[in-house]
Write a protein that holds these residues in place. Structure first.
Motif, PDB file in Angstrom:
ATOM      1  N   SER A 118       0.840  -1.207   0.000  1.00 15.65           N
ATOM      2  CA  SER A 118       0.000   0.000   0.000  1.00 15.65           C
ATOM      3  C   SER A 118       0.869   1.248   0.000  1.00 15.65           C
ATOM      4  O   SER A 118       2.011   1.245   0.482  1.00 15.65           O
ATOM      5  CB  SER A 118      -0.922  -0.001   1.219  1.00 15.65           C
ATOM      6  N   LEU A 119       0.314   2.311  -0.536  1.00 15.04           N
ATOM      7  CA  LEU A 119       1.009   3.594  -0.625  1.00 15.04           C
ATOM      8  C   LEU A 119       0.044   4.701  -0.246  1.00 15.04           C
ATOM      9  O   LEU A 119      -1.096   4.717  -0.702  1.00 15.04           O
ATOM     10  CB  LEU A 119       1.516   3.817  -2.054  1.00 15.04           C
ATOM     11  N   MET A 120       0.505   5.600   0.617  1.00 15.28           N
ATOM     12  CA  MET A 120      -0.312   6.753   1.017  1.00 15.28           C
ATOM     13  C   MET A 120       0.307   8.042   0.505  1.00 15.28           C
ATOM     14  O   MET A 120       1.520   8.232   0.591  1.00 15.28           O
ATOM     15  CB  MET A 120      -0.436   6.838   2.534  1.00 15.28           C
ATOM     16  N   PHE A 121      -0.549   8.911  -0.015  1.00 15.77           N
ATOM     17  CA  PHE A 121      -0.173  10.293  -0.303  1.00 15.77           C
ATOM     18  C   PHE A 121      -0.864  11.169   0.735  1.00 15.77           C
ATOM     19  O   PHE A 121      -2.080  11.105   0.886  1.00 15.77           O
ATOM     20  CB  PHE A 121      -0.600  10.693  -1.705  1.00 15.77           C
ATOM     21  N   ASN A 122      -0.080  11.972   1.434  1.00 15.76           N
ATOM     22  CA  ASN A 122      -0.598  12.830   2.496  1.00 15.76           C
ATOM     23  C   ASN A 122      -0.484  14.293   2.079  1.00 15.76           C
ATOM     24  O   ASN A 122       0.591  14.741   1.657  1.00 15.76           O
ATOM     25  CB  ASN A 122       0.176  12.595   3.796  1.00 15.76           C
ATOM     26  N   GLY A 123      -1.587  15.023   2.179  1.00 17.34           N
ATOM     27  CA  GLY A 123      -1.565  16.441   1.859  1.00 17.34           C
ATOM     28  C   GLY A 123      -2.517  17.213   2.746  1.00 17.34           C
ATOM     29  O   GLY A 123      -3.512  16.671   3.222  1.00 17.34           O
ATOM     30  N   HIS A 124      -2.218  18.471   2.985  1.00 14.60           N
ATOM     31  CA  HIS A 124      -3.132  19.311   3.778  1.00 14.60           C
ATOM     32  C   HIS A 124      -3.877  20.261   2.866  1.00 14.60           C
ATOM     33  O   HIS A 124      -3.328  20.822   1.919  1.00 14.60           O
ATOM     34  CB  HIS A 124      -2.390  20.064   4.892  1.00 14.60           C
ATOM     35  N   ILE A 125      -5.159  20.422   3.176  1.00 14.57           N
ATOM     36  CA  ILE A 125      -6.024  21.259   2.347  1.00 14.57           C
ATOM     37  C   ILE A 125      -6.093  22.691   2.873  1.00 14.57           C
ATOM     38  O   ILE A 125      -6.514  23.600   2.151  1.00 14.57           O
ATOM     39  CB  ILE A 125      -7.436  20.650   2.253  1.00 14.57           C
ATOM     40  N   ASP A 126      -5.670  22.919   4.108  1.00  5.26           N
ATOM     41  CA  ASP A 126      -5.706  24.276   4.660  1.00  5.26           C
ATOM     42  C   ASP A 126      -4.532  25.092   4.136  1.00  5.26           C
ATOM     43  O   ASP A 126      -3.485  24.560   3.775  1.00  5.26           O
ATOM     44  CB  ASP A 126      -5.692  24.252   6.191  1.00  5.26           C
ATOM     45  N   ALA A 140      -5.258  11.910  11.995  1.00  3.84           N
ATOM     46  CA  ALA A 140      -5.346  10.775  11.073  1.00  3.84           C
ATOM     47  C   ALA A 140      -4.601   9.567  11.632  1.00  3.84           C
ATOM     48  O   ALA A 140      -5.089   8.431  11.580  1.00  3.84           O
ATOM     49  CB  ALA A 140      -4.778  11.164   9.708  1.00  3.84           C
ATOM     50  N   ILE A 141      -3.426   9.809  12.172  1.00  2.00           N
ATOM     51  CA  ILE A 141      -2.626   8.720  12.737  1.00  2.00           C
ATOM     52  C   ILE A 141      -3.310   8.129  13.954  1.00  2.00           C
ATOM     53  O   ILE A 141      -3.364   6.904  14.117  1.00  2.00           O
ATOM     54  CB  ILE A 141      -1.218   9.231  13.072  1.00  2.00           C
ATOM     55  N   MET A 142      -3.857   8.994  14.806  1.00  2.00           N
ATOM     56  CA  MET A 142      -4.555   8.495  15.995  1.00  2.00           C
ATOM     57  C   MET A 142      -5.813   7.726  15.616  1.00  2.00           C
ATOM     58  O   MET A 142      -6.303   6.904  16.394  1.00  2.00           O
ATOM     59  CB  MET A 142      -4.886   9.651  16.941  1.00  2.00           C
ATOM     60  N   SER A 143      -6.353   7.980  14.403  1.00  2.00           N
ATOM     61  CA  SER A 143      -7.511   7.236  13.908  1.00  2.00           C
ATOM     62  C   SER A 143      -7.118   5.925  13.229  1.00  2.00           C
ATOM     63  O   SER A 143      -7.981   5.202  12.745  1.00  2.00           O
ATOM     64  CB  SER A 143      -8.310   8.089  12.919  1.00  2.00           C
ATOM     65  N   GLY A 144      -5.808   5.662  13.151  1.00  3.80           N
ATOM     66  CA  GLY A 144      -5.348   4.393  12.602  1.00  3.80           C
ATOM     67  C   GLY A 144      -4.928   4.414  11.155  1.00  3.80           C
ATOM     68  O   GLY A 144      -4.649   3.361  10.577  1.00  3.80           O
ATOM     69  N   GLU A 145      -4.867   5.592  10.535  1.00  8.41           N
ATOM     70  CA  GLU A 145      -4.442   5.656   9.139  1.00  8.41           C
ATOM     71  C   GLU A 145      -2.951   5.347   9.023  1.00  8.41           C
ATOM     72  O   GLU A 145      -2.136   5.877   9.769  1.00  8.41           O
ATOM     73  CB  GLU A 145      -4.726   7.050   8.559  1.00  8.41           C
ATOM     74  N   LYS A 146      -2.583   4.485   8.082  1.00  8.17           N
ATOM     75  CA  LYS A 146      -1.185   4.201   7.804  1.00  8.17           C
ATOM     76  C   LYS A 146      -1.095   3.408   6.512  1.00  8.17           C
ATOM     77  O   LYS A 146      -2.112   2.976   5.962  1.00  8.17           O
ATOM     78  CB  LYS A 146      -0.518   3.448   8.955  1.00  8.17           C
ATOM     79  N   ALA A 147       0.129   3.203   6.026  1.00  6.53           N
ATOM     80  CA  ALA A 147       0.346   2.438   4.802  1.00  6.53           C
ATOM     81  C   ALA A 147       1.764   1.900   4.823  1.00  6.53           C
ATOM     82  O   ALA A 147       2.574   2.264   5.698  1.00  6.53           O
ATOM     83  CB  ALA A 147       0.108   3.311   3.567  1.00  6.53           C
ATOM     84  N   ASP A 148       2.095   1.059   3.849  1.00 11.88           N
ATOM     85  CA  ASP A 148       3.438   0.492   3.776  1.00 11.88           C
ATOM     86  C   ASP A 148       4.477   1.544   3.403  1.00 11.88           C
ATOM     87  O   ASP A 148       5.677   1.344   3.631  1.00 11.88           O
ATOM     88  CB  ASP A 148       3.479  -0.651   2.764  1.00 11.88           C
ATOM     89  N   GLY A 149       4.037   2.639   2.821  1.00 13.57           N
ATOM     90  CA  GLY A 149       4.907   3.766   2.508  1.00 13.57           C
ATOM     91  C   GLY A 149       4.078   5.029   2.415  1.00 13.57           C
ATOM     92  O   GLY A 149       2.915   4.988   2.014  1.00 13.57           O
ATOM     93  N   VAL A 150       4.661   6.166   2.822  1.00  9.76           N
ATOM     94  CA  VAL A 150       3.941   7.444   2.828  1.00  9.76           C
ATOM     95  C   VAL A 150       4.756   8.502   2.096  1.00  9.76           C
ATOM     96  O   VAL A 150       5.960   8.660   2.353  1.00  9.76           O
ATOM     97  CB  VAL A 150       3.655   7.927   4.267  1.00  9.76           C
ATOM     98  N   VAL A 151       4.098   9.218   1.192  1.00  8.61           N
ATOM     99  CA  VAL A 151       4.691  10.400   0.560  1.00  8.61           C
ATOM    100  C   VAL A 151       3.949  11.623   1.065  1.00  8.61           C
ATOM    101  O   VAL A 151       2.729  11.734   0.895  1.00  8.61           O
ATOM    102  CB  VAL A 151       4.592  10.341  -0.975  1.00  8.61           C
ATOM    103  N   VAL A 152       4.658  12.524   1.715  1.00 10.89           N
ATOM    104  CA  VAL A 152       4.098  13.814   2.107  1.00 10.89           C
ATOM    105  C   VAL A 152       4.332  14.757   0.930  1.00 10.89           C
ATOM    106  O   VAL A 152       5.476  14.984   0.524  1.00 10.89           O
ATOM    107  CB  VAL A 152       4.753  14.335   3.392  1.00 10.89           C
ATOM    108  N   CYS A 153       3.242  15.285   0.380  1.00 13.15           N
ATOM    109  CA  CYS A 153       3.296  15.941  -0.931  1.00 13.15           C
ATOM    110  C   CYS A 153       3.601  17.432  -0.857  1.00 13.15           C
ATOM    111  O   CYS A 153       3.215  18.210  -1.746  1.00 13.15           O
ATOM    112  CB  CYS A 153       1.989  15.695  -1.678  1.00 13.15           C
ATOM    113  N   GLU A 154       4.285  17.862   0.188  1.00 10.80           N
ATOM    114  CA  GLU A 154       4.707  19.261   0.313  1.00 10.80           C
ATOM    115  C   GLU A 154       5.680  19.606  -0.814  1.00 10.80           C
ATOM    116  O   GLU A 154       6.409  18.736  -1.310  1.00 10.80           O
ATOM    117  CB  GLU A 154       5.404  19.488   1.653  1.00 10.80           C
TER     118      GLU A 154
END
Length: 426
Positions: free
Chosen positions: A103-111, A186-200
């Motif tokens: 699995s792969l996660m892309f993390n981004g903030h909308i604010d 998100a992390i406290m809600s259990g979100e995770k993946a085998d790899g994470v890209v923070v899209c900053e």
């Protein structure tokens, strides 16, 4: 049959750019760094509809709560409490792929940050404008460009007729500009993946490390009186300056002690100083605020707090007045340092995908500015790296923009990374 991704990208680039323009047109700025709230709701609803139109298998709204941030702070020393969470929620989407893939996660903030004085903008901040290959608008670089590029990477693969080789997660979070509370939730809600890209935005470089930070406020009590009889008073400013000189010595020790291949030396910045009431009055009160940036692995939050406190107390113990009128130290914000091992297979997959997508090698760097990468690596325990369209210099800037070419290249790189990373067995 899979069509060439570059060919499909060229055919669809206008629609991919339009999606980003639509998101920039929605005002999603934080109020008072999130303390007074935020306007993310309309933007998040746009993301929910977009995910639905794309056929996401899972779409979830996750309301922000003070309880989650308090738990994160108590357990991990990460959290900015006291924010207003009315109508503020994260949105998570999952596009299901081969169950045997990674699995792969892309993390981004909308604010975004507020626009500031809109008269200083050449075009209205929420009227996305394309000029000379640049897309102008608030959030274009920080970081609606990165968030939308990750979504359009999934769309690109769909348009190319590619079945996802593993699950692709996208987390659109709130309140990042308030210190990262959205990703914490998100992390406290259990979100995770085998790899994470923070899209900053990363200036076309792959960021594998950033510095940690701790903010302190130090307050001093003096004895005010008329400056004509200065000897009868006690200057709180003079006492603050004595402590500042000791802190400069502490910074000098760090400069001589710690080195990092990707990051600058640790530093201590006296950012503000406030004291006194008039030139003719001995100042009876003074305080200064400082931010310390420290290195990953070699240094720690606990170490910074201890060494900073010891430095202030050394001066107080040596001063007749301060022994009885102790400086008051308040730590009011902090974020951990981050480092991803460069020899990790996740990094190798990114480097391979980047080269296949763009025909050149990516440069591995560190960043002095902190972001949510630390949270996904340090708390969620996921292999994590930062890469996104745009330049760091455009963040929080008037006339913010992202190069259209940078945005389209990020889409291609993200899509290639999905193929490289997810295709391997868990």
């Amino acid at each position: 049959m899979m069509r060439p991704l570059k060919e499909v990208l060229e055919e669809n680039k206008q629609s991919y750019i339009q999606r980003l323009m639509d998101l920039i047109a929605i005002d999603t700025h934080d109020l008072g760094h999130g303390i007074a709230g935020g306007l993310e709701k309309q933007g998040q609803e746009y993301m929910v509809k977009l995910f639905g139109d794309m056929g996401a298998d899972i779409i979830r709204r996750d309301p922000m709560t003070e309880e989650a941030i308090e738990q994160c702070l108590a357990k991990y020393q990460e959290g900015n409490i006291g924010h207003n969470y009315d109508d503020r929620y994260n949105v998570y989407a999952v596009f299901k792929g081969d169950k045997d893939g990674r699995s792969l996660m892309f993390n981004g903030h909308i604010d975004t940050m507020p626009a500031g004085n809109e008269n200083e903008w050449n075009t209205p901040p929420h009227t996305p404008t394309m000029k000379d290959g640049r897309l102008y608008g608030l959030g274009a670089a920080d970081m609606k460009g990165g968030l939308m590029a990750s979504v359009m990477a999934v769309q690109l693969l769909k348009d190319a007729g590619v079945k996802l080789p593993g699950d692709v997660h996208i987390t659109s979070v709130c309140d990042e500009e308030g210190g990262g509370n959205g990703s914490m939730a998100a992390i406290m809600s259990g979100e995770k993946a085998d790899g994470v890209v923070v899209c900053e935005p990363s200036s076309d470089e792959l960021i594998l490390a950033h510095m940690g930070f701790v903010f302190f406020k130090v307050e001093f009590e003096g004895k005010a009186n008329h400056s004509g009889a200065k000897w009868k008073g006690v200057s709180a400013i003079d006492k603050a300056l004595k402590v500042i000189r000791e802190l400069e010595e502490l910074e000098h020790k760090w400069l001589l002690t710690y080195k990092h291949p990707l990051l600058p030396a640790p530093n201590l910045n006296i950012g503000t100083i406030h004291g006194g009431s008039a030139g003719s009055t001995v100042p009876g009160h003074c305080y200064f605020e400082t931010c310390i940036h420290y290195l990953p692995r070699q240094m720690s939050y606990d170490q910074i707090v201890e060494e900073f406190t010891d430095a202030v107390n050394r001066v107080a113990d040596s001063d007749l007045w301060l022994r009885q009128h102790r400086p008051v130290i308040t730590m009011y914000q902090a974020g951990g340092a981050f480092e991803q091992e460069s020899d990790d297979s996740f990094v190798s997959c990114f480097m391979n995908g980047y080269e296949k997508a763009l025909g050149r090698q990516v440069r591995l760097v560190g960043s002095p500015a902190g972001c949510d990468s630390r949270l996904w690596k340090n708390i969620a325990g996921c292999p994590t790296m930062q890469f996104g369209p745009g330049r760091l210099e455009e963040c929080h800037a008037v006339n913010e923009y992202v190069e259209a070419e940078s945005y389209l290249e990020a889409i291609l790189v993200y899509a290639q990374l999905i193929l490289e990373w997810c295709k391997a067995n868990k």
